[in-house]
Design a protein around this motif. Structure first.
Motif, PDB file in Angstrom:
ATOM      1  N   ASP A 126       0.816  -1.211   0.000  1.00  0.00           N
ATOM      2  CA  ASP A 126       0.000   0.000   0.000  1.00  0.00           C
ATOM      3  C   ASP A 126       0.856   1.271   0.000  1.00  0.00           C
ATOM      4  OD1 ASP A 126      -2.428   1.311  -0.086  1.00  0.00           O
ATOM      5  OD2 ASP A 126      -2.600   1.447   2.094  1.00  0.00           O
ATOM      6  N   VAL A 127       1.840   1.307  -0.911  1.00  0.00           N
ATOM      7  CA  VAL A 127       2.743   2.453  -0.975  1.00  0.00           C
ATOM      8  C   VAL A 127       2.133   3.570  -1.817  1.00  0.00           C
ATOM      9  CG1 VAL A 127       4.925   3.261  -1.953  1.00  0.00           C
ATOM     10  CG2 VAL A 127       4.879   1.223  -0.532  1.00  0.00           C
ATOM     11  N   ARG A 128       2.222   4.773  -1.276  1.00  0.00           N
ATOM     12  CA  ARG A 128       1.748   5.956  -1.987  1.00  0.00           C
ATOM     13  C   ARG A 128       2.868   6.990  -2.040  1.00  0.00           C
ATOM     14  NH1 ARG A 128      -3.835   5.385  -2.349  1.00  0.00           N
ATOM     15  NH2 ARG A 128      -4.596   3.692  -1.003  1.00  0.00           N
ATOM     16  N   LYS A 129       2.965   7.635  -3.194  1.00  0.00           N
ATOM     17  CA  LYS A 129       3.975   8.677  -3.377  1.00  0.00           C
ATOM     18  C   LYS A 129       3.422   9.719  -4.333  1.00  0.00           C
ATOM     19  CE  LYS A 129       8.008  10.627  -2.898  1.00  0.00           C
ATOM     20  NZ  LYS A 129       8.471  11.138  -1.582  1.00  0.00           N
ATOM     21  N   SER A 130       3.447  10.977  -3.888  1.00  0.00           N
ATOM     22  CA  SER A 130       2.923  12.069  -4.711  1.00  0.00           C
ATOM     23  C   SER A 130       3.982  13.153  -4.859  1.00  0.00           C
ATOM     24  CB  SER A 130       1.665  12.664  -4.079  1.00  0.00           C
ATOM     25  OG  SER A 130       0.631  11.701  -4.017  1.00  0.00           O
ATOM     26  N   TYR A 131       3.885  13.882  -5.969  1.00  0.00           N
ATOM     27  CA  TYR A 131       4.693  15.061  -6.213  1.00  0.00           C
ATOM     28  C   TYR A 131       3.712  16.214  -6.431  1.00  0.00           C
ATOM     29  CZ  TYR A 131       8.125  11.436  -7.209  1.00  0.00           C
ATOM     30  OH  TYR A 131       8.941  10.335  -7.137  1.00  0.00           O
ATOM     31  N   THR A 160      -0.079  12.127  -8.389  1.00  0.00           N
ATOM     32  CA  THR A 160       0.116  10.887  -7.634  1.00  0.00           C
ATOM     33  C   THR A 160       0.888   9.895  -8.496  1.00  0.00           C
ATOM     34  OG1 THR A 160      -1.933  11.210  -6.398  1.00  0.00           O
ATOM     35  CG2 THR A 160      -1.020   8.980  -6.455  1.00  0.00           C
ATOM     36  N   ALA A 161       2.129   9.595  -8.094  1.00  0.00           N
ATOM     37  CA  ALA A 161       2.963   8.664  -8.852  1.00  0.00           C
ATOM     38  C   ALA A 161       2.655   7.222  -8.493  1.00  0.00           C
ATOM     39  CB  ALA A 161       4.443   8.963  -8.603  1.00  0.00           C
ATOM     40  N   LEU A 162       2.478   6.951  -7.201  1.00  0.00           N
ATOM     41  CA  LEU A 162       2.108   5.616  -6.740  1.00  0.00           C
ATOM     42  C   LEU A 162       0.857   5.740  -5.881  1.00  0.00           C
ATOM     43  CD1 LEU A 162       5.573   4.061  -5.764  1.00  0.00           C
ATOM     44  CD2 LEU A 162       4.307   3.823  -7.904  1.00  0.00           C
ATOM     45  N   ASP A 163      -0.118   4.882  -6.169  1.00  0.00           N
ATOM     46  CA  ASP A 163      -1.423   5.005  -5.523  1.00  0.00           C
ATOM     47  C   ASP A 163      -1.832   3.668  -4.905  1.00  0.00           C
ATOM     48  OD1 ASP A 163      -3.857   5.942  -4.705  1.00  0.00           O
ATOM     49  OD2 ASP A 163      -4.768   5.971  -6.701  1.00  0.00           O
ATOM     50  N   GLY A 164      -1.231   3.351  -3.760  1.00  0.00           N
ATOM     51  CA  GLY A 164      -1.544   2.101  -3.075  1.00  0.00           C
ATOM     52  C   GLY A 164      -0.899   0.889  -3.719  1.00  0.00           C
ATOM     53  N   THR A 204       9.554   3.867 -12.544  1.00  0.00           N
ATOM     54  CA  THR A 204      10.775   4.523 -12.079  1.00  0.00           C
ATOM     55  C   THR A 204      10.668   4.904 -10.606  1.00  0.00           C
ATOM     56  OG1 THR A 204      11.303   5.390 -14.278  1.00  0.00           O
ATOM     57  CG2 THR A 204      12.294   6.515 -12.395  1.00  0.00           C
ATOM     58  N   THR A 205       9.521   5.404 -10.200  1.00  0.00           N
ATOM     59  CA  THR A 205       9.328   5.748  -8.792  1.00  0.00           C
ATOM     60  C   THR A 205       9.436   4.506  -7.916  1.00  0.00           C
ATOM     61  OG1 THR A 205       7.891   7.597  -9.396  1.00  0.00           O
ATOM     62  CG2 THR A 205       7.749   6.804  -7.138  1.00  0.00           C
ATOM     63  N   THR A 206       8.889   3.388  -8.380  1.00  0.00           N
ATOM     64  CA  THR A 206       8.978   2.136  -7.622  1.00  0.00           C
ATOM     65  C   THR A 206      10.433   1.720  -7.422  1.00  0.00           C
ATOM     66  OG1 THR A 206       6.841   1.393  -8.491  1.00  0.00           O
ATOM     67  CG2 THR A 206       8.301  -0.293  -7.580  1.00  0.00           C
ATOM     68  N   VAL A 207      11.223   1.800  -8.494  1.00  0.00           N
ATOM     69  CA  VAL A 207      12.644   1.450  -8.407  1.00  0.00           C
ATOM     70  C   VAL A 207      13.352   2.365  -7.423  1.00  0.00           C
ATOM     71  CG1 VAL A 207      14.821   1.442  -9.676  1.00  0.00           C
ATOM     72  CG2 VAL A 207      12.786   0.403 -10.688  1.00  0.00           C
ATOM     73  N   GLY A 267       0.103   4.222 -11.150  1.00  0.00           N
ATOM     74  CA  GLY A 267       0.632   4.008  -9.812  1.00  0.00           C
ATOM     75  C   GLY A 267       0.074   2.855  -9.017  1.00  0.00           C
ATOM     76  N   SER A 268      -0.720   1.995  -9.640  1.00  0.00           N
ATOM     77  CA  SER A 268      -1.239   0.840  -8.911  1.00  0.00           C
ATOM     78  C   SER A 268      -1.291  -0.370  -9.834  1.00  0.00           C
ATOM     79  CB  SER A 268      -2.632   1.129  -8.343  1.00  0.00           C
ATOM     80  OG  SER A 268      -3.545   1.438  -9.370  1.00  0.00           O
ATOM     81  N   VAL A 269      -1.362  -1.558  -9.244  1.00  0.00           N
ATOM     82  CA  VAL A 269      -1.397  -2.792 -10.020  1.00  0.00           C
ATOM     83  C   VAL A 269      -2.796  -2.981 -10.603  1.00  0.00           C
ATOM     84  CG1 VAL A 269      -1.189  -5.302  -9.917  1.00  0.00           C
ATOM     85  CG2 VAL A 269       0.399  -3.874  -8.620  1.00  0.00           C
ATOM     86  N   ILE A 270      -2.848  -3.176 -11.927  1.00  0.00           N
ATOM     87  CA  ILE A 270      -4.147  -3.395 -12.566  1.00  0.00           C
ATOM     88  C   ILE A 270      -4.330  -4.856 -12.976  1.00  0.00           C
ATOM     89  CG2 ILE A 270      -4.378  -1.018 -13.341  1.00  0.00           C
ATOM     90  CD1 ILE A 270      -3.444  -1.910 -16.110  1.00  0.00           C
TER      91      ILE A 270
END
Length: 324
Positions: free
Chosen positions: A6-11, A15-19, A41-44, A208-211
């Motif tokens: 459940d990682v989230r990262k925003s700039y 929202t780059a990563l959404d859960g 890239t954000t995940t890496v 930003g999330s797994v589909i």
């Protein structure tokens, strides 16, 4: 060995990563697929401790990227999109330098460098400067540098970008060798054939999330039991061919049209019987066809089906200046 929960990262507002949630078992390859701007890239960067998640957490070999980044780095190797080798140093000197930076004494660093030169088929060029190497050789040297410290996890960020077919095959062999030795690999790639060949498990991410996720075979089965491809001779016949494929499948599947290749493709659960109907109707309508075939779905089909063909970069830049 790799766990993201459940990682989230925003700039700012983006929202780059959404859960994002991911898992990779020991000695396996997790393929991470997604269009440009999907969050790879954000995940890496998060897994390699270059960024900190806004919420959620990730673990590498049991160590939290938030609470124990030093232990994460001790257990992880990284090979980025571009080979990080010193062109002025020889192949041996590159690997020896990395060993010393990891704290090895001269004797152990020398022994490890020679071991890796042999493993990665670089012994014959051990004394040559890396600046004279081909793309494939530079990539092998970079991969060797990523495993000098025998990390439990290796992150490969688009490792074969720009390589010729021979270089790609060499890199695939190297990755297979790492996994056979028990290393866990996270692989991001734009080449779906590469993911199909190397990955034990694939996660497709978008926004930003797994589909979707599963084995390559399971994902391909999602695209249907078969596909009919028809290539016409003239662009003017594309619309007619599209209509024929739509009718042949009872309107249950939407054909995909490649205008540049003059090709129409559609999921065809009926397989051979659908192809027979398509050929008969194309002939009845006097549509000139240069090729028609029935094939199994590929990861390309899955990718396009899941992402809607969105393969263009999103116009967002992180505060570090790196596309999200």
């Amino acid at each position: 060995m790799i766990r993201v929960e459940d990682v989230r990262k925003s700039y700012g507002a983006f929202t780059a990563l959404d859960g994002l949630t991911l898992n990779a078992a020991e000695g396996t390859v997790l393929g991470l697929l997604g269009p440009n701007g999907s969050g790879k890239t954000t995940t890496v960067k998060l897994l390699t401790t270059l960024l900190t998640p806004d919420s959620g957490d990730a673990w590498v070999a049991g160590h939290s990227v938030r609470k124990d980044p030093e232990s994460v780095r001790r257990n992880l190797g990284l090979s980025g999109q571009y080979a990080a080798v010193d062109e002025k140093l020889t192949a041996f000197e590159n690997l020896h330098m990395v060993g010393r930076l990891y704290g090895m004494n001269r004797r152990n660093a020398t022994a490890r460098a020679h071991e890796l030169l042999a493993d990665f088929r670089l012994t014959e060029v051990a004394g040559k400067r890396a600046g004279a190497f081909s793309g494939g050789m530079r990539r092998r040297l970079d991969l060797a540098g990523a495993v000098v410290a025998r990390p439990k996890v290796v992150v490969l960020d688009e490792p074969t970008t720009g390589l010729d077919p021979r270089g790609r095959l060499d890199t695939w062999d190297v990755v297979a060798g790492l996994v056979s030795g028990g290393t866990t690999v996270l692989l991001t790639t734009q080449y779906l054939e590469e993911a199909d060949r190397l990955a034990d498990h694939i996660a497709v991410i978008n926004h930003g999330s797994v589909i979707a996720e599963g084995t390559p075979t399971a994902l391909k089965n999602r695209a249907g039991s078969g596909r009919v491809d028809v290539t016409v001779r003239d662009a003017a016949d594309l619309q007619g061919a599209t209509s024929v494929l739509t009718e042949a499948t009872g309107g249950l599947a939407i054909p995909e049209v490649d205008h540049a290749a003059l090709r129409v493709s559609v999921a065809a659960p009926g397989g051979h019987s659908v192809l027979v109907r398509v050929l008969a109707e194309l002939d009845a309508r006097s549509l000139a066809v240069t090729e028609a075939s029935l094939r199994r779905p590929t990861l390309d089909d899955v990718f396009l089906q899941l992402t809607g063909g969105n393969t263009q970069p999103e116009n967002h830049i992180s505060k570090e200046g790196v596309p999200a």
